[in-house]
Motif scaffolding. Structure first.
Motif, mmCIF file in Angstrom:
data_model
loop_
_atom_site.group_PDB
_atom_site.id
_atom_site.type_symbol
_atom_site.label_atom_id
_atom_site.label_comp_id
_atom_site.label_asym_id
_atom_site.label_seq_id
_atom_site.Cartn_x
_atom_site.Cartn_y
_atom_site.Cartn_z
ATOM 1 N N SER A 1 0.827 -1.195 0.000
ATOM 2 C CA SER A 1 0.000 0.000 0.000
ATOM 3 C C SER A 1 0.865 1.250 0.000
ATOM 4 O O SER A 1 1.959 1.272 0.549
ATOM 5 N N SER B 1 -2.789 5.275 1.317
ATOM 6 C CA SER B 1 -3.751 4.225 1.628
ATOM 7 C C SER B 1 -3.556 3.703 3.043
ATOM 8 O O SER B 1 -4.507 3.326 3.706
ATOM 9 N N LYS C 1 -4.839 -7.526 0.474
ATOM 10 C CA LYS C 1 -5.499 -6.433 -0.237
ATOM 11 C C LYS C 1 -7.025 -6.621 -0.225
ATOM 12 O O LYS C 1 -7.782 -5.648 -0.267
ATOM 13 N N TYR C 2 -7.470 -7.880 -0.152
ATOM 14 C CA TYR C 2 -8.908 -8.142 -0.150
ATOM 15 C C TYR C 2 -9.552 -7.679 1.155
ATOM 16 O O TYR C 2 -10.692 -7.227 1.169
ATOM 17 N N ARG D 1 -12.955 -0.915 3.296
ATOM 18 C CA ARG D 1 -13.401 0.289 2.575
ATOM 19 C C ARG D 1 -14.884 0.193 2.212
ATOM 20 O O ARG D 1 -15.612 1.191 2.267
ATOM 21 N N ALA D 2 -15.334 -1.007 1.836
ATOM 22 C CA ALA D 2 -16.743 -1.180 1.496
ATOM 23 C C ALA D 2 -17.623 -0.954 2.723
ATOM 24 O O ALA D 2 -18.679 -0.314 2.644
ATOM 25 N N GLU E 1 -8.507 -5.113 2.886
ATOM 26 C CA GLU E 1 -8.586 -3.656 2.777
ATOM 27 C C GLU E 1 -9.809 -3.246 1.958
ATOM 28 O O GLU E 1 -10.488 -2.271 2.277
ATOM 29 N N ARG E 2 -10.112 -4.013 0.914
ATOM 30 C CA ARG E 2 -11.301 -3.727 0.109
ATOM 31 C C ARG E 2 -12.569 -3.893 0.932
ATOM 32 O O ARG E 2 -13.512 -3.098 0.829
ATOM 33 N N CYS F 1 -14.845 -11.201 -0.749
ATOM 34 C CA CYS F 1 -13.427 -10.862 -0.562
ATOM 35 C C CYS F 1 -12.647 -12.051 -0.006
ATOM 36 O O CYS F 1 -11.528 -12.332 -0.453
ATOM 37 N N HIS G 1 -6.207 3.523 6.077
ATOM 38 C CA HIS G 1 -6.457 2.305 6.850
ATOM 39 C C HIS G 1 -6.505 2.637 8.340
ATOM 40 O O HIS G 1 -7.345 2.138 9.073
#
Length: 217
Positions: free
Chosen positions: A58, A62, A198-199, A205-206, A201-202, A91, A66
Motif C-alpha cells: 500500500s 492508503s 489487499k482483499y 473500505r466497502a 482492505e477492500r 473478498c 487504513h
C-alpha cells in the motif's frame, strides 16, 4: 542533507539550483514518512508462508486511510463477521482462490444454501427426492475422494457421509460436521493471512462506505 558544493572551472563555488535542493529534501522527507508508517502497520505483502505475498503493498496515503478506518471502528476480525457480510464472503473467497483453497469457502456456501433451501425438505415425497439429489451432488463434488474440488476433512467424517449416501439416508444435517471442520480450518492461518491482504482492505473500505451512506441519510 546535501553533499559538498563543487567548484567551477574558474575557481568559484557552484551553487545548486533551488529546485534541486527542494527535490532532495522532499525525497528525504518521503523516505522518513514511509519508514514511520511501516513501523505502525505491517506490510500487506508479508505473510506466514515464507515471504510469499498475498496482497499488493500500500502507498502511504492508503495506509493512512487504513488507520482512519480502524479509528472509526469498521474493521472486522472474526470469520463469522466476515461471512455474515456479503462483501466479506466475496473478498474472503477471492483471497482463498489466490491461496488455491477456494473449495473450502465454496463448500461452506453450498451447505448454507442447502440448509436454507431444504429446511422444510422432508415434508413431501417430492421435496425429499430433491434433497437427496442435492445432497448427492454436494457429496460427489466436495466429499468423494474422486471429487473435482474435494475438501480436506477427517477420514471418519468422510466415511460417515459415504455410509449415509450408500444407505440413502440423506438428511438436512448430514453435512454439519464436515462444515464445522472446514469452518475451523478457515478460522486459522487462512484468516490470519486474509487480515493482511489487499482483499481485507477492500472489505474495510466497502464497510466504511456503507456506514458513511447510512449516516448521511
Amino acid at each position: 542533507l546535501m553533499s559538498a558544493t563543487p567548484a567551477t572551472s574558474d575557481g568559484k563555488l557552484a551553487t545548486n539550483p533551488p529546485s534541486q535542493v527542494l527535490s532532495s529534501c522532499s525525497s528525504l522527507l518521503s523516505s522518513y514518512r514511509s519508514k514511520e508508517e511501516n513501523d505502525i502497520l505491517p506490510s500487506p505483502s508479508t505473510s506466514r508462508t515464507g515471504g510469499r505475498g498475498f496482497g499488493s503493498s500500500s502507498s502511504p496515503k492508503s495506509r493512512n486511510r487504513h488507520i482512519e478506518l480502524k479509528v472509526e471502528g469498521v474493521l472486522v476480525t472474526s470469520l463469522k463477521e466476515i461471512l455474515d457480510d456479503p462483501v466479506g464472503v466475496k473478498c474472503f473467497a477471492a483471497h482463498l482462490k489466490d491461496e488455491f483453497a477456494h473449495e473450502n469457502i465454496a463448500f461452506w456456501r453450498a451447505i448454507e444454501d442447502f440448509r436454507i433451501k431444504f429446511k422444510d425438505g422432508n415434508r413431501t415425497p417430492r421435496s425429499r427426492t430433491t434433497l437427496k439429489t442435492a445432497a448427492r451432488a454436494i457429496y460427489k463434488q466436495y466429499i468423494s475422494e474422486k471429487g473435482v474440488t474435494n475438501i480436506n476433512i477427517e477420514e471418519k467424517t468422510r466415511l460417515a457421509l459415504r455410509r449415509v449416501i450408500k444407505e440413502a439416508k440423506e438428511k438436512l444435517t448430514m453435512f454439519d460436521e464436515a462444515q464445522r471442520s472446514v469452518y475451523a480450518m478457515m478460522s486459522g492461518d487462512p484468516l490470519s493471512r486474509f487480515l493482511k491482504s489487499k482483499y481485507y482492505e477492500r472489505l474495510v473500505r466497502a464497510r466504511h462506505a456503507r456506514r458513511t451512506r447510512s449516516t448521511t441519510f
